[in-house]
Structures are given as structure tokens and as C-alpha cells.
Design a protein around this motif. Structure first.
Motif, PDB file in Angstrom:
ATOM      1  N   LEU A   1      49.667  15.508 -56.997  1.00 28.52           N
ATOM      2  CA  LEU A   1      50.816  14.811 -57.570  1.00 28.52           C
ATOM      3  C   LEU A   1      50.357  13.552 -58.298  1.00 28.52           C
ATOM      4  N   VAL A   2      50.765  13.446 -59.553  1.00 27.79           N
ATOM      5  CA  VAL A   2      50.430  12.287 -60.370  1.00 27.79           C
ATOM      6  C   VAL A   2      51.726  11.592 -60.770  1.00 27.79           C
ATOM      7  N   ASP A   3      52.052  10.499 -60.091  1.00 30.20           N
ATOM      8  CA  ASP A   3      53.253   9.734 -60.437  1.00 30.20           C
ATOM      9  C   ASP A   3      52.880   8.716 -61.516  1.00 30.20           C
ATOM     10  N   GLU A   4      53.905   8.259 -62.273  1.00 28.12           N
ATOM     11  CA  GLU A   4      53.666   7.337 -63.387  1.00 28.12           C
ATOM     12  C   GLU A   4      52.539   7.881 -64.260  1.00 28.12           C
ATOM     13  N   ALA A   5      52.671   9.159 -64.622  1.00 28.83           N
ATOM     14  CA  ALA A   5      51.596   9.869 -65.301  1.00 28.83           C
ATOM     15  C   ALA A   5      51.237   9.266 -66.651  1.00 28.83           C
ATOM     16  N   ASP A   6      52.195   8.620 -67.312  1.00 27.25           N
ATOM     17  CA  ASP A   6      51.891   8.056 -68.628  1.00 27.25           C
ATOM     18  C   ASP A   6      50.875   6.929 -68.537  1.00 27.25           C
ATOM     19  N   ALA A   7      50.686   6.354 -67.323  1.00 28.76           N
ATOM     20  CA  ALA A   7      49.677   5.311 -67.153  1.00 28.76           C
ATOM     21  C   ALA A   7      48.273   5.900 -67.087  1.00 28.76           C
ATOM     22  N   LEU A   8      48.168   7.187 -66.754  1.00 28.10           N
ATOM     23  CA  LEU A   8      46.864   7.837 -66.632  1.00 28.10           C
ATOM     24  C   LEU A   8      46.553   8.772 -67.788  1.00 28.10           C
ATOM     25  N   ALA A   9      47.580   9.371 -68.358  1.00 24.92           N
ATOM     26  CA  ALA A   9      47.359  10.391 -69.384  1.00 24.92           C
ATOM     27  C   ALA A   9      48.101  10.039 -70.668  1.00 24.92           C
ATOM     28  N   GLN A  10      48.086   8.763 -71.015  1.00 30.50           N
ATOM     29  CA  GLN A  10      48.781   8.368 -72.242  1.00 30.50           C
ATOM     30  C   GLN A  10      48.032   8.885 -73.459  1.00 30.50           C
ATOM     31  N   SER A  11      48.752   8.985 -74.552  1.00 25.41           N
ATOM     32  CA  SER A  11      48.208   9.610 -75.747  1.00 25.41           C
ATOM     33  C   SER A  11      46.960   8.899 -76.249  1.00 25.41           C
ATOM     34  N   ARG A  12      45.929   9.686 -76.534  1.00 23.71           N
ATOM     35  CA  ARG A  12      44.704   9.138 -77.119  1.00 23.71           C
ATOM     36  C   ARG A  12      44.891   8.754 -78.577  1.00 23.71           C
TER      37      ARG A  12
ATOM     38  N   ARG B   1      40.118  18.044 -68.462  1.00 26.01           N
ATOM     39  CA  ARG B   1      39.077  18.931 -67.925  1.00 26.01           C
ATOM     40  C   ARG B   1      39.432  19.398 -66.513  1.00 26.01           C
ATOM     41  N   GLY B   2      40.025  18.498 -65.720  1.00 29.76           N
ATOM     42  CA  GLY B   2      40.408  18.861 -64.360  1.00 29.76           C
ATOM     43  C   GLY B   2      41.456  19.958 -64.338  1.00 29.76           C
ATOM     44  N   ILE B   3      42.466  19.844 -65.185  1.00 29.89           N
ATOM     45  CA  ILE B   3      43.507  20.875 -65.260  1.00 29.89           C
ATOM     46  C   ILE B   3      42.902  22.207 -65.688  1.00 29.89           C
ATOM     47  N   ASP B   4      41.999  22.159 -66.671  1.00 33.64           N
ATOM     48  CA  ASP B   4      41.372  23.388 -67.155  1.00 33.64           C
ATOM     49  C   ASP B   4      40.493  24.029 -66.078  1.00 33.64           C
ATOM     50  N   ARG B   5      39.842  23.206 -65.254  1.00 34.34           N
ATOM     51  CA  ARG B   5      39.010  23.755 -64.166  1.00 34.34           C
ATOM     52  C   ARG B   5      39.857  24.570 -63.199  1.00 34.34           C
ATOM     53  N   ILE B   6      41.005  24.029 -62.823  1.00 38.61           N
ATOM     54  CA  ILE B   6      41.884  24.736 -61.895  1.00 38.61           C
ATOM     55  C   ILE B   6      42.384  26.031 -62.522  1.00 38.61           C
ATOM     56  N   ALA B   7      42.759  25.959 -63.809  1.00 39.52           N
ATOM     57  CA  ALA B   7      43.287  27.143 -64.495  1.00 39.52           C
ATOM     58  C   ALA B   7      42.217  28.225 -64.629  1.00 39.52           C
ATOM     59  N   ASN B   8      41.028  27.846 -65.060  1.00 47.34           N
ATOM     60  CA  ASN B   8      39.973  28.834 -65.308  1.00 47.34           C
ATOM     61  C   ASN B   8      39.505  29.511 -64.024  1.00 47.34           C
ATOM     62  N   ALA B   9      39.537  28.765 -62.913  1.00 43.03           N
ATOM     63  CA  ALA B   9      39.104  29.332 -61.635  1.00 43.03           C
ATOM     64  C   ALA B   9      40.218  30.116 -60.947  1.00 43.03           C
ATOM     65  N   LYS B  10      41.440  30.069 -61.527  1.00 41.61           N
ATOM     66  CA  LYS B  10      42.599  30.774 -60.958  1.00 41.61           C
ATOM     67  C   LYS B  10      42.789  30.423 -59.483  1.00 41.61           C
ATOM     68  N   LEU B  11      42.791  29.131 -59.220  1.00 44.78           N
ATOM     69  CA  LEU B  11      42.909  28.638 -57.849  1.00 44.78           C
ATOM     70  C   LEU B  11      44.374  28.495 -57.435  1.00 44.78           C
ATOM     71  N   PRO B  12      44.665  28.594 -56.149  1.00 43.86           N
ATOM     72  CA  PRO B  12      46.031  28.338 -55.661  1.00 43.86           C
ATOM     73  C   PRO B  12      46.295  26.834 -55.601  1.00 43.86           C
ATOM     74  N   ALA B  13      46.426  26.255 -56.762  1.00 46.89           N
ATOM     75  CA  ALA B  13      46.627  24.807 -56.874  1.00 46.89           C
ATOM     76  C   ALA B  13      47.470  24.523 -58.104  1.00 46.89           C
ATOM     77  N   ALA B  14      48.143  23.392 -58.086  1.00 41.01           N
ATOM     78  CA  ALA B  14      48.973  22.982 -59.220  1.00 41.01           C
ATOM     79  C   ALA B  14      48.948  21.473 -59.331  1.00 41.01           C
ATOM     80  N   VAL B  15      49.201  20.994 -60.534  1.00 39.99           N
ATOM     81  CA  VAL B  15      49.310  19.560 -60.791  1.00 39.99           C
ATOM     82  C   VAL B  15      50.748  19.260 -61.197  1.00 39.99           C
ATOM     83  N   LEU B  16      51.379  18.334 -60.485  1.00 44.47           N
ATOM     84  CA  LEU B  16      52.716  17.864 -60.841  1.00 44.47           C
ATOM     85  C   LEU B  16      52.591  16.465 -61.399  1.00 44.47           C
ATOM     86  N   MET B  17      53.178  16.246 -62.571  1.00 45.56           N
ATOM     87  CA  MET B  17      53.140  14.930 -63.211  1.00 45.56           C
ATOM     88  C   MET B  17      54.559  14.410 -63.359  1.00 45.56           C
ATOM     89  N   CYS B  18      54.792  13.169 -62.973  1.00 47.52           N
ATOM     90  CA  CYS B  18      56.096  12.527 -63.139  1.00 47.52           C
ATOM     91  C   CYS B  18      55.965  11.404 -64.157  1.00 47.52           C
TER      92      CYS B  18
END
Length: 315
Positions: free
Chosen positions: A156-167, A185-202
Motif C-alpha cells: 500500500l502506497v498512500d500519498e502516492a503523488d509524493a513518491l511517483a509524481q510525474s517526471r 521497475r518494482g511494479i514490472d517485477r511483480i507483473a513479469n514474475a506473475k506473483l500473488p501480489a498487488a500494489v495499491l496507490m492512494c
């Protein structure tokens, strides 16, 4: 010399579902049935993609291409909307619904705000990479050779715009840009490995998120302030049992909504549950019963939280 970040530096805490307390909190989130249902389904597919296949075999044989499209979506969901609209509370409790729905344990890892670091070169990138490393390790343990996962992890990533604001922001620091790259890269790692994991951003500012992050979202759930029906439910379910009549509930519903010429916004969910209702009780405690007319007076004295206007700097 760089040292490996500790779990307390990476995450605010570690929660495991199912659990009674988040189940009760989730039940109190009124007016968000659509968001609850959609989010539970999305997370459920990450844990048990075979469920979608079973559904297609019953109702739409030959739909494999459609299923592949759905299951290829990155494991990212963005919850976007006004302050106090329930998005963080939903993100923190939805794991309980998924755990009960899929009959497995769900681990929630709320990313600590300290993950942004102190601005030293490479620090934010190191912290974010370590957070995703831990998420991947934990999810890998739960990945089955076939069939349903033994559990799942939600980052869970709260206040996501503070971490992933537009480059694309001209004033963006190099270290912040590197941090966004690490996040992607972290999101892509989870997707490519097809892991039972998810990222929630608020986020309160969807437009402030980096376009590459927004493109990776499997879904964007929108949240708004409670309308008249939602405010009525929150107020009546709490105040009618202690004796407030319909006319006082009606007055409270009207008072907590928008007022033409005064303000174009009403109370948030948190304004109702964390400010108004406690104020009504504390006004009467300890010597008298809650009075409906007085409750309306208190509502009129409270100024609702102003909306977060896109383009403003976060406080």
C-alpha cells in the motif's frame, strides 16, 4: 557504507487478514459498494486467476484471448479522489474481504513515508527497491506451481503523488526521478514474475502521478464526497438509535451538504465520523443526553475540510 534498510524503515506495520477489526472497519464504509466490489474482484483475480477461467468455461467458451488480455494487466490499482473520501480506509481493509473471498491469508504492507528518504543521492531509490525486494520475496513464497496461491501480498502506497509524481515536472529533483524509475521497475517485477501480489496507490492528485505509472494501472477507482443519501445513512445509523428524530436528521443532512453562495462542497466521510459525531457526543457528555437541535447547531459551526485542488502543493 550503505546498510540494508530495516523493515521498520520500509513499512509502517505488517497486517495479516482475515481479521475481525478490519472486517468491521470495511463494513462501516458506506456508499462505496462499487469500489469495494471492483477492488475485491481485481485483487481476487491476482490471487486466483483460475477463477476467471472457470467463469469463462461456464459462460463464454473460447474466450481465451479476452482472458489473456485481462490477466496481463499489471498488478496496480490507483485509488484517486478527494480528501476524506474513504480511499485509504478501503485500501487498508479490503484485504480482509479478499482473504475471506478466496479463503487464504493476505498480508498488507503499508509503505512508510520515510521511504522518501532525506534526499541523499540514491537513498530514495535504495529504499523503494528494498521495499519491492521484500514484497517480491514474500509473494514468491506464496506462488503455487499451479492452481490457487497459498496467500497474497498487498503493498500500500498512500500519498502516492509524493513518491511517483510525474517526471515531466520541470522542478523535479534528479533523486525523485530515480525514485519514480525504481517504483516502475518494482511494479514490472511483480507483473513479469506473475506473483500473488498487488500494489495499491492512494492519491488526491491523479494528474500529478507519472504517466508511466498511470498507464500501468489495471484500474483507477474514483472517490467523491458523500452525497445526500450517503450522509443520511452515516448520520441516521449513528443518531437515530439514541433518539434523534427524522426532522433533526433531515436538518443535519442539509447542513452537512453544499450551500449555494457559501461553499460548493459538503462534509467528507471523515468530517462526519471523526469530527461531527464525536463533537455531538462530547457536547452532551457527561451530564445530559444528546439533543437534536443542539446537534444541528454543532454541525453548522463546523467548517468542512476544503477540497484538495489539483495543482496545489501537498501540505
Amino acid at each position: 557504507m550503505n546498510t540494508k534498510p530495516t523493515l521498520s524503515e520500509l513499512f509502517e506495520r505488517r497486517l495479516t487478514y482475515p481479521d475481525f477489526e478490519p472486517q468491521a472497519r470495511l463494513a462501516r464504509l458506506v456508499g462505496l459498494d462499487d469500489q469495494k466490489s471492483r477492488l475485491a474482484k481485481i485483487l481476487g483475480l491476482l490471487v486466483n486467476p483460475g477463477g476467471l477461467t472457470d467463469w469463462a468455461q461456464r459462460h463464454h467458451p473460447g474466450a481465451q484471448a479476452l482472458l489473456d488480455t485481462i490477466l496481463r494487466r499489471p498488478p496496480l490499482v490507483v485509488l484517486a479522489g478527494d480528501v476524506g473520501s474513504g480511499k485509504t480506509e478501503l485500501a487498508e481493509t479490503i484485504g480482509d474481504a479478499v482473504a475471506r473471498q478466496e479463503k487464504i491469508d493476505i498480508t498488507l504492507l503499508p509503505l512508510s513515508l520515510s521511504t522518501r528518504g532525506q534526499g541523499r543521492v540514491g537513498e530514495m531509490t535504495q529504499l523503494l527497491s528494498a521495499a519491492f525486494d521484500y514484497t517480491v520475496i514474500e509473494a514468491t513464497k506464496l506462488k503455487p506451481a499451479s492452481g490457487k496461491a497459498r496467500g497474497a501480498v498487498i503493498l500500500l502506497v498512500d500519498e502516492a503523488d509524493a513518491l511517483a509524481q510525474s517526471r515531466e515536472a520541470a522542478q523535479m529533483h534528479h533523486e525523485d526521478r530515480a525514485g519514480v524509475n525504481a517504483f516502475i521497475r518494482g511494479i514490472d517485477r511483480i507483473a513479469n514474475a506473475k506473483l500473488p501480489a498487488a500494489v495499491l496507490m492512494c492519491t488526491n492528485r491523479l494528474s500529478a502521478l507519472d504517466p508511466a505509472v498511470r498507464r500501468r494501472a489495471a484500474d483507477v477507482l474514483s472517490f467523491a464526497r458523500p452525497g445526500e443519501e450517503q450522509r443520511r445513512y452515516v448520520l441516521s445509523s449513528s443518531l437515530e438509535p439514541i433518539g434523534l428524530g427524522r426532522h433533526h436528521i433531515d436538518a443535519l443532512v442539509a447542513t452537512t451538504g453544499p450551500h449555494r453562495g457559501v461553499r460548493d462542497y459538503g462534509f467528507t466521510f471523515s468530517d462526519l465520523t471523526q469530527r461531527l459525531l464525536p463533537a455531538i457526543v462530547l457536547d452532551a457528555y457527561p451530564s445530559r443526553a444528546v439533543d437534536g437541535a443542539r446537534a444541528v447547531e454543532i454541525a453548522r459551526s463546523i467548517i468542512p475540510t476544503p477540497p484538495f485542488r489539483d495543482g496545489e502543493k501537498p501540505a
